[in-house]
Design a protein around this motif. Structure first.
Motif, mmCIF file in Angstrom:
data_model
loop_
_atom_site.group_PDB
_atom_site.id
_atom_site.type_symbol
_atom_site.label_atom_id
_atom_site.label_comp_id
_atom_site.label_asym_id
_atom_site.label_seq_id
_atom_site.Cartn_x
_atom_site.Cartn_y
_atom_site.Cartn_z
ATOM 1 N N ALA A 59 0.833 -1.219 0.000
ATOM 2 C CA ALA A 59 0.000 0.000 0.000
ATOM 3 C C ALA A 59 0.863 1.262 0.000
ATOM 4 C CB ALA A 59 -0.925 -0.010 1.209
ATOM 5 N N THR A 60 1.959 1.232 0.752
ATOM 6 C CA THR A 60 2.832 2.418 0.772
ATOM 7 C C THR A 60 3.439 2.682 -0.596
ATOM 8 O OG1 THR A 60 4.742 1.086 1.474
ATOM 9 C CG2 THR A 60 3.431 2.116 3.212
ATOM 10 N N SER A 61 3.591 1.631 -1.404
ATOM 11 C CA SER A 61 4.200 1.806 -2.722
ATOM 12 C C SER A 61 3.189 2.102 -3.812
ATOM 13 C CB SER A 61 4.986 0.537 -3.094
ATOM 14 O OG SER A 61 4.110 -0.568 -3.253
ATOM 15 N N SER A 62 1.914 2.011 -3.493
ATOM 16 C CA SER A 62 0.899 2.210 -4.536
ATOM 17 C C SER A 62 -0.121 3.291 -4.200
ATOM 18 C CB SER A 62 0.159 0.895 -4.808
ATOM 19 O OG SER A 62 -0.458 0.414 -3.620
ATOM 20 N N VAL B 16 8.199 -2.691 -5.928
ATOM 21 C CA VAL B 16 9.073 -2.031 -6.915
ATOM 22 C C VAL B 16 8.276 -1.656 -8.156
ATOM 23 C CG1 VAL B 16 11.033 -2.396 -8.472
ATOM 24 C CG2 VAL B 16 11.217 -3.068 -6.070
ATOM 25 N N GLN B 17 7.438 -2.572 -8.633
ATOM 26 C CA GLN B 17 6.615 -2.282 -9.816
ATOM 27 C C GLN B 17 5.693 -1.095 -9.559
ATOM 28 O OE1 GLN B 17 4.691 -6.059 -10.452
ATOM 29 N NE2 GLN B 17 6.460 -6.966 -11.523
ATOM 30 N N ASN B 18 5.090 -1.047 -8.374
ATOM 31 C CA ASN B 18 4.217 0.076 -8.027
ATOM 32 C C ASN B 18 4.985 1.398 -7.979
ATOM 33 O OD1 ASN B 18 2.044 -1.666 -7.794
ATOM 34 N ND2 ASN B 18 2.253 -1.900 -5.575
ATOM 35 N N LEU B 19 6.199 1.339 -7.428
ATOM 36 C CA LEU B 19 6.989 2.557 -7.306
ATOM 37 C C LEU B 19 7.426 3.084 -8.660
ATOM 38 C CD1 LEU B 19 9.131 1.653 -4.168
ATOM 39 C CD2 LEU B 19 7.469 3.512 -4.335
ATOM 40 N N PHE B 20 7.641 2.202 -9.640
ATOM 41 C CA PHE B 20 7.954 2.665 -10.994
ATOM 42 C C PHE B 20 6.829 3.555 -11.509
ATOM 43 C CE2 PHE B 20 11.343 -0.566 -11.762
ATOM 44 C CZ PHE B 20 12.246 0.269 -12.417
ATOM 45 N N THR B 21 5.597 3.169 -11.197
ATOM 46 C CA THR B 21 4.445 3.959 -11.634
ATOM 47 C C THR B 21 4.375 5.284 -10.883
ATOM 48 O OG1 THR B 21 3.236 1.903 -12.106
ATOM 49 C CG2 THR B 21 1.947 3.943 -11.948
ATOM 50 N N LEU C 170 4.156 11.202 -8.898
ATOM 51 C CA LEU C 170 4.259 11.889 -7.603
ATOM 52 C C LEU C 170 5.432 12.866 -7.563
ATOM 53 C CD1 LEU C 170 3.582 9.298 -4.761
ATOM 54 C CD2 LEU C 170 2.069 11.039 -5.679
ATOM 55 N N PRO C 171 5.377 13.896 -6.692
ATOM 56 C CA PRO C 171 6.548 14.746 -6.458
ATOM 57 C C PRO C 171 7.729 13.909 -5.960
ATOM 58 C CG PRO C 171 4.581 15.736 -5.509
ATOM 59 C CD PRO C 171 4.192 14.357 -5.943
ATOM 60 N N ALA C 172 8.922 14.363 -6.281
ATOM 61 C CA ALA C 172 10.127 13.585 -5.983
ATOM 62 C C ALA C 172 10.260 13.273 -4.497
ATOM 63 C CB ALA C 172 11.355 14.339 -6.471
ATOM 64 N N CYS C 173 9.972 14.262 -3.639
ATOM 65 C CA CYS C 173 10.149 14.040 -2.195
ATOM 66 C C CYS C 173 9.190 12.966 -1.686
ATOM 67 C CB CYS C 173 9.970 15.342 -1.430
ATOM 68 S SG CYS C 173 8.446 16.219 -1.778
ATOM 69 N N ASP C 174 7.960 12.881 -2.258
ATOM 70 C CA ASP C 174 6.995 11.853 -1.838
ATOM 71 C C ASP C 174 7.433 10.465 -2.290
ATOM 72 O OD1 ASP C 174 5.388 13.688 -0.597
ATOM 73 O OD2 ASP C 174 4.053 13.966 -2.315
ATOM 74 N N VAL C 175 7.952 10.380 -3.519
ATOM 75 C CA VAL C 175 8.429 9.087 -4.008
ATOM 76 C C VAL C 175 9.605 8.602 -3.164
ATOM 77 C CG1 VAL C 175 9.280 7.816 -6.013
ATOM 78 C CG2 VAL C 175 7.703 9.711 -6.335
ATOM 79 N N CYS C 176 10.492 9.519 -2.802
ATOM 80 C CA CYS C 176 11.638 9.161 -1.936
ATOM 81 C C CYS C 176 11.155 8.590 -0.611
ATOM 82 C CB CYS C 176 12.509 10.386 -1.682
ATOM 83 S SG CYS C 176 13.612 10.801 -3.028
ATOM 84 N N GLU C 177 10.131 9.213 -0.037
ATOM 85 C CA GLU C 177 9.617 8.762 1.255
ATOM 86 C C GLU C 177 9.049 7.346 1.151
ATOM 87 O OE1 GLU C 177 6.692 10.458 4.829
ATOM 88 O OE2 GLU C 177 6.874 11.546 2.930
ATOM 89 N N ALA C 178 8.289 7.085 0.077
ATOM 90 C CA ALA C 178 7.697 5.757 -0.104
ATOM 91 C C ALA C 178 8.770 4.716 -0.416
ATOM 92 C CB ALA C 178 6.658 5.804 -1.221
ATOM 93 N N ALA C 179 9.703 5.083 -1.292
ATOM 94 C CA ALA C 179 10.742 4.132 -1.690
ATOM 95 C C ALA C 179 11.667 3.791 -0.530
ATOM 96 C CB ALA C 179 11.547 4.706 -2.854
ATOM 97 N N SER C 180 11.916 4.755 0.349
ATOM 98 C CA SER C 180 12.836 4.498 1.465
ATOM 99 C C SER C 180 12.299 3.414 2.390
ATOM 100 C CB SER C 180 13.080 5.799 2.251
ATOM 101 O OG SER C 180 11.891 6.233 2.887
ATOM 102 N N ILE C 181 10.957 3.311 2.512
ATOM 103 C CA ILE C 181 10.354 2.274 3.367
ATOM 104 C C ILE C 181 10.626 0.891 2.791
ATOM 105 C CG2 ILE C 181 8.182 1.361 4.253
ATOM 106 C CD1 ILE C 181 7.142 4.276 4.292
ATOM 107 N N VAL C 182 10.397 0.751 1.479
ATOM 108 C CA VAL C 182 10.632 -0.542 0.824
ATOM 109 C C VAL C 182 12.108 -0.907 0.901
ATOM 110 C CG1 VAL C 182 10.482 -1.790 -1.363
ATOM 111 C CG2 VAL C 182 8.661 -0.194 -0.701
#
Length: 898
Positions: free
Chosen positions: A188-191, A233-238, A243-255
């Motif tokens: 959910a955090t990645s999508s 990872v597939q969700n984060l590619f989308t 998303l804004p860069a800072c939001d994607v960083c926050e989600a990706a850092s959890i994974v």
């Protein structure tokens, strides 16, 4: 204590009755205990005193888990979330759910055994369901949102603290797996990051990071079985596209946390991440961070970069590289003995992400952070630099593109290159060659400047670099560039031509000169190269500009090692050709001359290059400079600077005479002491009108030491002319004893680019603020200037010391009648009397008189004494007569006796 005893008794009764009660009554009896528990806790300052804590925690946690499941059972997500809020929210009188939540919250902060009781109650899985709902289902806005926000925040804090305490234990993570919500929440955090509840983003991240650090073999197998990392990872590619860069960083850092933290237990999640193009995802995300403002998304960007650095050490086998170490190397470098700390690079893929970002981005903040990460990896283990440079060649490749980067990144990069030498004691020849090409091309002057400063720091570390940079052609390149600049300066001749360098380009010339100075320092071979290039006439052109002068003098001083005559010819020539007002140039030249005169071998060259006449001509040029008040252009110079020039001129003469009988004889034979007296007398502070001085009776009589103390160490007002005279007499006194060249009365000037000379106004202001200091701020008269006179023992010791330069006594005697000023007759005669007594003390010992006789100046001094005050009625006639009587008693020359 009474409340805890009561609670303990009631809980025992509850335990005894529980098996015989229906579930509803059992639940009611337990809930009735909780208000008493909370009251006891409040009155005991947060300390739980109960023998049944673990059992109480288990019962309360089971009931809370049961209530959560009951409220969630069979309801759609939005209704389920609303039911949870109503269950756990405090409204007026605390509801059952809130009482249970707060009680578990307090019990979870006690001890580990109590925590295990809570974990075994089924609560970990129940609270994970709550967290999933709160995160994925945004709350509906209602009219009473403002009123409930504070209660919601308190509820959220308690829920999160309970989860953090449970999930930091491996047992808590294992219990969590009984439900399927962990992998659901990660996915959910990645999508759903852009659709989730905003207020639950940070708490969810905290909880998941806590779980990540406590992963077990079982939890890793569980996540792998459901392809959790692959799907994320597939969700984060989308998300990375929308998303804004800072939001994607926050989600990706959890994974990425789950990937990095799981590796010590199992490599399964890392393998899944790599096979799912996880590194390409990170490259895509990080490149989107270009243009982020400072501190925007920083914690998560930094976290991803730091985790990438950690992943470089995640590998099953050590990297095997066979480095070709190019020689020469620094003496203490030995790669074979380099010990590994265990934090070595074993995985190149994450580092390739860092390398690619630096090569493709020109963002200042992003590139700077990557250079910091590389420095961190090097710091983990000295071997890491070699493992990376001998495989991926990052620094070598970065050198080709560094001139495209922002200036702060260039500075940081060359500091990193410098650390290879300073911290690793390794000479990276290939990298240095590329840096040299960068300097030669000079595409971006600032980058060239920074690169050259880097090489300068290396050169100053070890003499080996003098040979390396000569053999590589850098010395020849710099000499060619300086020759070109010198020609431009010579053509300009003080005018402002368009070709003259300013700003960074001028600073580049300064650093080039400093580099040549460093390369020639202690290297005769490099100095010979400079001379063979025919650079000496061009180097001396840079003397005229104060920015270039220090480095230029260093080069010329090194030239003196192979040819004192050439150095002396340049310096004396520059002194004599300088204009009357170029005082700072003269001062810098004199200080350089003093450094060279420390070597006795230079004294002959100084004499043959007309050094004595050259220095005395400086005094002649300052005629009237110390008049009070100052007149003409001297008023703009400042008398502090003039006195400083007098001091260094006399210092130079003293240094050239020091322990050198040939120079001393030359100075005496050519009547240069007499010329010195004449030049000093014309400075403007001494009386030159030639009128007869009117004798006065002295009401008080002070010693020369007391005058010195009164002039500089007390608040007693003294006329400026007298202070200047005392300064000069003090210089001469140290010259008599041969110690003037060892004194230091004035602070060193450190000229900056664009510095203007200080005027007389600033000097006088400083003198008013601090009467001990003389004009220039901080120029205090040193202890050696007056301490010799302050106590009788030191005075006796001084009187017994031999005279080294008898001619200086002659100068003092010739200046004696000029210690006069109309309107200050009393003060003038008093200082004259003090000086006579002082001269008498100088020749008191037999040893001193013997030196005077052997100097050949005895006749001159006696004649000077007679000429000073020839009138028998003058108060100083008798003391002076005694002076030359003592001298005559030691004389062996018949004409002196006559």
């Amino acid at each position: 204590t009474l409340l805890w005893d009561t609670l303990g008794q009631q809980f025992i009764e509850y335990e005894q009755a529980a098996p015989f009660l229906i579930p509803e009554d059992q639940q009611r009896r337990l809930l009735e205990l909780l208000p008493l528990f909370l009251k006891a806790w409040e009155q005991s300052a947060g300390v739980i005193i109960s023998p049944n804590t673990q059992l109480l925690a288990s019962e309360v946690s089971k009931l809370l888990a049961k209530e959560i499941k009951r409220n969630l059972n069979g309801k759609p997500a939005e209704e389920a979330r609303l039911a949870l809020e109503q269950l756990l929210r405090q409204k007026g009188e605390a509801g059952d759910g809130y009482l249970l939540l707060k009680s578990v919250y307090l019990l979870s902060q006690t001890d580990l055994r109590t925590m295990w009781s809570i974990i075994g109650s089924g609560l970990p899985a129940a609270l994970m369901q709550c967290l999933y709902l709160f995160f994925t289902v945004p709350p509906k806005k209602t009219s009473d949102d403002t009123e409930t926000s504070e209660d919601d925040a308190q509820t959220q804090e308690m829920l999160v603290k309970i989860m953090l305490n449970m999930y930091k234990e491996e047992q808590g993570v294992e219990e969590l797996l009984t439900a399927d919500k962990l992998q659901s929440l990660i996915i959910a955090t990645s999508s759903l990051w852009d659709q989730c509840s905003h207020s639950w983003k940070v708490p969810t991240g905290r909880v998941l990071r806590t779980i990540s650090k406590a992963q077990t073999k079982t939890s890793i197998v569980y996540l792998q079985a459901v392809d959790c990392i692959k799907i994320a990872v597939q969700n984060l590619f989308t998300l990375a596209d929308t998303l804004p860069a800072c939001d994607v960083c926050e989600a990706a850092s959890i994974v990425l946390c789950f990937v990095k933290d799981s590796y010590p237990v199992s490599s399964a999640l890392l393998t899944e991440f790599e096979s799912s193009d996880g590194y390409q995802l990170l490259l895509k995300i990080l490149l989107r961070c270009e243009g982020l403002q400072q501190n925007e998304g920083d914690p998560y960007l930094d976290e991803i970069l730091d985790m990438l650095a950690c992943l470089t050490t995640c590998g099953k086998t050590e990297l095997k590289v066979s480095g070709n170490i190019v020689h020469p190397q620094l003496p203490h470098f030995d790669f074979e003995r380099t010990q590994s700390s265990g934090m070595t690079v074993k995985n190149l893929q994450p580092f390739q992400v860092l390398q690619s970002i630096f090569q493709r981005s020109n963002d200042q903040h992003l590139c700077g952070r990557i250079l910091s990460v590389i420095a961190t990896i090097w710091a983990w283990d000295r071997v890491n630099f070699f493992l990376l440079e001998w495989t991926l060649q990052p620094i070598n490749q970065f050198t080709d593109i560094i001139h495209f980067k922002p200036h702060p990144v260039q500075v940081q990069f060359f500091k990193l290159v410098e650390s290879i030498v300073l911290d690793l004691s390794y000479v990276p020849h290939e990298i240095l060659k590329k840096v040299q090409y960068l300097i030669k091309d000079n595409i971006v002057p600032f980058c060239t400047l920074t690169a050259l400063q880097c090489l300068l720091s290396m050169t100053q570390k070890d003499l080996l670099f003098s040979d390396i940079f000569r053999d590589s052609g850098l010395l020849g390149l710099l000499l060619a560039l300086l020759r070109k600049e010198a020609k431009i300066l010579r053509k300009s001749a003080g005018t402002h031509l368009p070709g003259l360098k300013q700003g960074t380009e001028k600073e580049l010339n300064v650093v080039m000169l400093k580099m040549v100075a460093a390369l020639t320092a202690r290297s005769v071979r490099n100095t010979v190269v400079l001379k063979d290039y025919g650079m000496v006439p061009y180097i001396k052109i840079f003397l005229d500009d104060e920015c270039y002068r220090s480095a230029t003098l260093s080069i010329l001083e090194q030239l003196s090692v192979i040819n004192y005559e050439e150095y002396m010819s340049i310096i004396i020539g520059a002194l004599c050709s300088s204009t009357q007002w170029e005082l700072h140039l003269k001062l810098d030249l004199l200080k350089s001359l003093l450094r060279i005169l420390e070597s006795p071998k230079s004294h002959s060259a100084f004499r043959t290059c007309s050094g004595f006449n050259g220095l005395l001509s400086l005094l002649s040029d300052m005629e009237g400079a110390l008049q009070d008040p100052p007149c003409g252009q001297w008023a703009a110079v400042g008398q502090d600077c003039i006195l400083e020039l007098v001091f260094y001129t006399l210092q130079g003469i003293t240094a050239a005479l020091h322990l050198d009988p040939v120079n001393s004889n030359f100075f005496h034979r050519n009547g240069l002491f007499e010329k010195m007296a004449e030049d000093l007398g014309s400075l403007g502070c001494f009386w030159t009108e030639g009128k007869r001085q009117i004798p006065v009776s002295l009401e008080k009589k002070r010693t020369f030491a007391e005058f010195l103390d009164a002039a500089f160490c007390t608040s007693e007002p003294f006329p400026v002319w007298l202070k200047n005279c005392i300064w000069i007499l003090n210089f001469l006194d140290h010259m008599v004893k041969g110690t003037l060249h060892q004194e230091s009365y004035f602070q060193e000037r450190k000229p900056e680019m664009g510095e203007e000379s200080r005027g007389d106004q600033e000097a006088s202001q400083a003198q008013e603020e601090n009467p001990v200091a003389f004009n220039r701020p901080g120029n205090k008269l040193p202890a050696s200037a007056y301490m010799l006179w302050e106590n009788p023992e030191e005075k006796l010791e001084m009187r017994d010391c031999p005279i080294v330069h008898a001619g200086a006594v002659c100068v003092m005697v010739r200046l004696l009648p000029k210690l006069y000023k109309e309107g200050h007759a009393q003060l003038s005669q008093e200082i004259q009397s003090a000086l006579v007594d002082h001269i008498q003390s100088l020749v008191k010992s037999e040893k001193s008189r013997q030196v005077m006789c052997e100097s050949g100046l005895l006749s001159t001094i006696i004649t000077s004494c007679q000429e000073a005050f020839c009138s028998d009625s003058h108060p100083l006639h008798l003391p002076l007569t005694r002076v030359f009587e003592k001298l005559a008693s030691q004389a062996v020359e018949p004409h002196v006796l006559r």
